[in-house]
Write a protein that holds these residues in place. Structure first.
Motif, PDB file in Angstrom:
ATOM      1  N   THR A  73       0.701  -1.584   0.511  1.00 50.87           N
ATOM      2  CA  THR A  73      -0.225   0.135   0.134  1.00 50.87           C
ATOM      3  C   THR A  73       0.839   1.491  -0.170  1.00 50.87           C
ATOM      4  O   THR A  73       0.815   1.818  -0.885  1.00 50.87           O
ATOM      5  CB  THR A  73      -0.833   0.057   1.234  1.00 50.87           C
ATOM      6  OG1 THR A  73      -2.028  -1.435   1.170  1.00 50.87           O
ATOM      7  CG2 THR A  73      -1.472   0.723   1.470  1.00 50.87           C
ATOM      8  N   PHE A 113      -5.426   4.622  -1.126  1.00 49.45           N
ATOM      9  CA  PHE A 113      -5.201   3.562   0.568  1.00 49.45           C
ATOM     10  C   PHE A 113      -6.019   2.640   0.514  1.00 49.45           C
ATOM     11  O   PHE A 113      -6.126   1.580   0.400  1.00 49.45           O
ATOM     12  CB  PHE A 113      -4.993   4.711   1.036  1.00 49.45           C
ATOM     13  CG  PHE A 113      -4.883   3.560   2.761  1.00 49.45           C
ATOM     14  CD1 PHE A 113      -3.677   2.987   3.259  1.00 49.45           C
ATOM     15  CD2 PHE A 113      -6.065   3.436   3.097  1.00 49.45           C
ATOM     16  CE1 PHE A 113      -4.165   1.978   4.380  1.00 49.45           C
ATOM     17  CE2 PHE A 113      -6.545   2.400   5.170  1.00 49.45           C
ATOM     18  CZ  PHE A 113      -5.365   2.309   4.868  1.00 49.45           C
ATOM     19  N   MET A 114      -7.820   3.065   0.228  1.00 52.48           N
ATOM     20  CA  MET A 114      -9.094   2.321   0.471  1.00 52.48           C
ATOM     21  C   MET A 114      -9.051   1.529  -0.876  1.00 52.48           C
ATOM     22  O   MET A 114      -9.024  -0.018  -0.619  1.00 52.48           O
ATOM     23  CB  MET A 114     -10.590   3.545  -0.311  1.00 52.48           C
ATOM     24  CG  MET A 114      -9.872   4.259   1.250  1.00 52.48           C
ATOM     25  SD  MET A 114     -10.309   3.747   2.583  1.00 52.48           S
ATOM     26  CE  MET A 114     -12.150   3.123   2.701  1.00 52.48           C
ATOM     27  N   TRP A 146      -5.786  -1.810  -0.249  1.00 52.79           N
ATOM     28  CA  TRP A 146      -6.043  -2.049   1.291  1.00 52.79           C
ATOM     29  C   TRP A 146      -6.426  -3.004   1.036  1.00 52.79           C
ATOM     30  O   TRP A 146      -7.254  -4.258   1.293  1.00 52.79           O
ATOM     31  CB  TRP A 146      -6.065  -1.428   2.219  1.00 52.79           C
ATOM     32  CG  TRP A 146      -5.923  -1.641   3.593  1.00 52.79           C
ATOM     33  CD1 TRP A 146      -7.170  -2.289   3.767  1.00 52.79           C
ATOM     34  CD2 TRP A 146      -5.443  -1.660   4.652  1.00 52.79           C
ATOM     35  NE1 TRP A 146      -6.385  -2.419   5.170  1.00 52.79           N
ATOM     36  CE2 TRP A 146      -5.381  -2.834   5.702  1.00 52.79           C
ATOM     37  CE3 TRP A 146      -4.019  -1.529   4.146  1.00 52.79           C
ATOM     38  CZ2 TRP A 146      -4.630  -3.100   6.522  1.00 52.79           C
ATOM     39  CZ3 TRP A 146      -2.893  -1.521   5.554  1.00 52.79           C
ATOM     40  CH2 TRP A 146      -3.799  -2.216   6.493  1.00 52.79           C
ATOM     41  N   ASN A 147      -7.733  -2.725  -0.308  1.00 52.92           N
ATOM     42  CA  ASN A 147      -8.546  -4.308  -0.357  1.00 52.92           C
ATOM     43  C   ASN A 147      -8.554  -5.059  -1.597  1.00 52.92           C
ATOM     44  O   ASN A 147      -9.521  -5.634  -2.148  1.00 52.92           O
ATOM     45  CB  ASN A 147     -10.068  -3.304  -0.277  1.00 52.92           C
ATOM     46  CG  ASN A 147     -10.597  -2.699   0.968  1.00 52.92           C
ATOM     47  OD1 ASN A 147     -10.150  -2.827   1.699  1.00 52.92           O
ATOM     48  ND2 ASN A 147     -11.024  -1.200   0.563  1.00 52.92           N
ATOM     49  N   SER A 170      -5.642  -9.179   2.614  1.00 57.98           N
ATOM     50  CA  SER A 170      -7.314  -9.357   1.528  1.00 57.98           C
ATOM     51  C   SER A 170      -7.126 -11.090   0.473  1.00 57.98           C
ATOM     52  O   SER A 170      -8.188 -11.897   1.088  1.00 57.98           O
ATOM     53  CB  SER A 170      -7.484  -9.235  -0.186  1.00 57.98           C
ATOM     54  OG  SER A 170      -5.960  -8.749  -0.471  1.00 57.98           O
ATOM     55  N   MET A 196     -10.636  -4.665   8.445  1.00 54.41           N
ATOM     56  CA  MET A 196     -11.788  -3.743   7.843  1.00 54.41           C
ATOM     57  C   MET A 196     -11.788  -2.630   8.548  1.00 54.41           C
ATOM     58  O   MET A 196     -11.770  -1.574   7.895  1.00 54.41           O
ATOM     59  CB  MET A 196     -13.382  -4.192   7.722  1.00 54.41           C
ATOM     60  CG  MET A 196     -13.781  -3.170   7.111  1.00 54.41           C
ATOM     61  SD  MET A 196     -15.920  -3.172   7.039  1.00 54.41           S
ATOM     62  CE  MET A 196     -16.156  -3.798   8.868  1.00 54.41           C
ATOM     63  N   CYS A 213      -9.745   1.272   6.967  1.00 55.69           N
ATOM     64  CA  CYS A 213     -10.460   1.384   5.812  1.00 55.69           C
ATOM     65  C   CYS A 213     -11.592   2.248   6.681  1.00 55.69           C
ATOM     66  O   CYS A 213     -11.813   2.874   6.355  1.00 55.69           O
ATOM     67  CB  CYS A 213     -11.195   0.615   5.357  1.00 55.69           C
ATOM     68  SG  CYS A 213      -9.890   0.447   3.940  1.00 55.69           S
ATOM     69  N   VAL A 225      -9.578   4.964   8.512  1.00 56.83           N
ATOM     70  CA  VAL A 225      -8.881   6.448   7.184  1.00 56.83           C
ATOM     71  C   VAL A 225     -10.011   7.176   7.360  1.00 56.83           C
ATOM     72  O   VAL A 225     -10.207   8.141   6.839  1.00 56.83           O
ATOM     73  CB  VAL A 225      -8.089   5.966   6.484  1.00 56.83           C
ATOM     74  CG1 VAL A 225      -8.559   7.165   5.484  1.00 56.83           C
ATOM     75  CG2 VAL A 225      -7.180   4.889   6.570  1.00 56.83           C
ATOM     76  N   PHE A 226     -11.769   6.562   7.227  1.00 54.17           N
ATOM     77  CA  PHE A 226     -12.373   7.013   6.235  1.00 54.17           C
ATOM     78  C   PHE A 226     -13.229   7.944   7.927  1.00 54.17           C
ATOM     79  O   PHE A 226     -13.682   9.392   7.614  1.00 54.17           O
ATOM     80  CB  PHE A 226     -13.440   6.201   6.074  1.00 54.17           C
ATOM     81  CG  PHE A 226     -15.443   6.780   5.577  1.00 54.17           C
ATOM     82  CD1 PHE A 226     -14.966   6.840   3.930  1.00 54.17           C
ATOM     83  CD2 PHE A 226     -16.261   6.944   6.623  1.00 54.17           C
ATOM     84  CE1 PHE A 226     -16.587   7.764   4.122  1.00 54.17           C
ATOM     85  CE2 PHE A 226     -17.526   7.163   6.121  1.00 54.17           C
ATOM     86  CZ  PHE A 226     -17.702   8.046   5.111  1.00 54.17           C
ATOM     87  N   GLN A 248     -12.839  11.585   5.947  1.00 61.80           N
ATOM     88  CA  GLN A 248     -13.921  11.973   5.516  1.00 61.80           C
ATOM     89  C   GLN A 248     -13.884  13.519   4.464  1.00 61.80           C
ATOM     90  O   GLN A 248     -13.991  13.604   2.993  1.00 61.80           O
ATOM     91  CB  GLN A 248     -15.082  10.939   5.418  1.00 61.80           C
ATOM     92  CG  GLN A 248     -15.221  12.612   7.173  1.00 61.80           C
ATOM     93  CD  GLN A 248     -17.008  12.018   7.919  1.00 61.80           C
ATOM     94  OE1 GLN A 248     -17.705  11.307   7.030  1.00 61.80           O
ATOM     95  NE2 GLN A 248     -16.450  12.054   9.180  1.00 61.80           N
TER      96      GLN A 248
END
Length: 276
Positions: A78, A203-204, A207-208, A226, A251, A254, A257-258, A262
């Motif tokens: 990442t 990042f989002m 990461w996923n 993942s 999770m 994430c 971070v959100f 945001q």
């Protein structure tokens, strides 16, 4: 009119609260399931709040999925992609926005056209090329392409550069600054909002990311979170409490971070012109 305004505001807030509660239900179910004993996970009627929370389920999930090795690999992937994306996209966008060279409009059009090409089309040629250079089961196929730019982020940064007055370039040139110094000393500090937006979006996404590591990473020591969660799901398909605990752990970054950044998502939507 004032009373009507307050009534409408109350209705709007009530609808937003209701929608928020509905959206949070899956996460609440995940949390309550992660805290249950395996013997009562599927019991009827279901226990919304476990009588005896088993916080040890999170520790068990961490140990069984070798979390810290997966976390190290995911952070390497990442952070490297974020650095490569920021460097390449900012430099390329600066060139398209502020420099003059032959065919600039044509090459920018080519860049925009590449945004409509599905990733599935380039997946097989990319794999063949990475296999040819011997990069399979390494992080290079996942990291190196980021240093060549991402079309959407280049377009986003270029549009932001276009809003900066050219008088700043002229003044810096008179003071003896070259293009690189103008870019580094003047332009980069002014585009911090869009760079922050790119950082969060990247990042989002990374990461996923599941498909990229699934294609290029083969050994257990190279797997990311993942892939580790996928393997954990396959081996613990009947232990729903441990599976939910592992999912929440993966999770959690994430969500953090959100919630903390945001406002940058909103700025990114405004800058890029993406509005509802």
């Amino acid at each position: 009119m004032k009373r009507q305004k307050w009534i409408m505001r109350g209705i709007n807030y009530s609808l937003l609260a209701l929608i928020s509660i509905v959206l949070l239900i899956p996460y609440m179910v995940m949390l309550t399931t992660a805290l249950k004993d395996s013997s009562v996970v599927l019991s009827l009627p279901p226990q919304l709040i476990p009588a005896n929370p088993h916080w040890s389920n999170f520790i068990t999930a961490l140990q069984r999925m070798d979390f810290f090795l997966l976390l190290r690999n995911t952070l390497i992937h990442t952070l490297s992609v974020i650095i490569g994306t920021l460097i390449s996209c900012s430099i390329i966008a600066y060139g398209f926005a502020r420099l003059q060279f032959a065919g600039k409009g044509f090459w920018f059009l080519v860049l925009i056209v590449t945004m409509i090409i599905p990733g599935q089309i380039t997946m097989i040629p990319m794999y063949i090329m990475m296999r040819w250079v011997g990069w399979i089961d390494t992080f290079y196929p996942l990291i190196v392409p980021a240093f060549f730019g991402t079309p959407f982020f280049i377009f986003l940064t270029r549009q932001f550069f276009m809003t900066i007055p050219r008088e700043l370039d002229d003044a810096a040139t008179i003071d003896g600054c070259g293009p690189f110094r103008i870019f580094y000393k003047i332009m980069l500090p002014l585009v911090k909002p869009v760079l922050a937006t790119i950082t969060i979006f990247t990042f989002m996404g990374i990461w996923n990311d599941f498909l990229g590591p699934l294609i290029y990473l083969q050994s257990d020591k190279m797997k990311t979170l993942s892939l580790g969660l996928y393997v954990f799901q396959d081996s613990h398909s009947t232990e729903w409490n441990l599976l939910m605990a592992a999912s929440l752990i993966v999770m959690l970054p994430c969500l953090i971070v959100f919630f903390f950044f945001q406002r940058f998502f909103i700025e990114g939507a405004v800058v890029s012109g993406i509005k509802g």
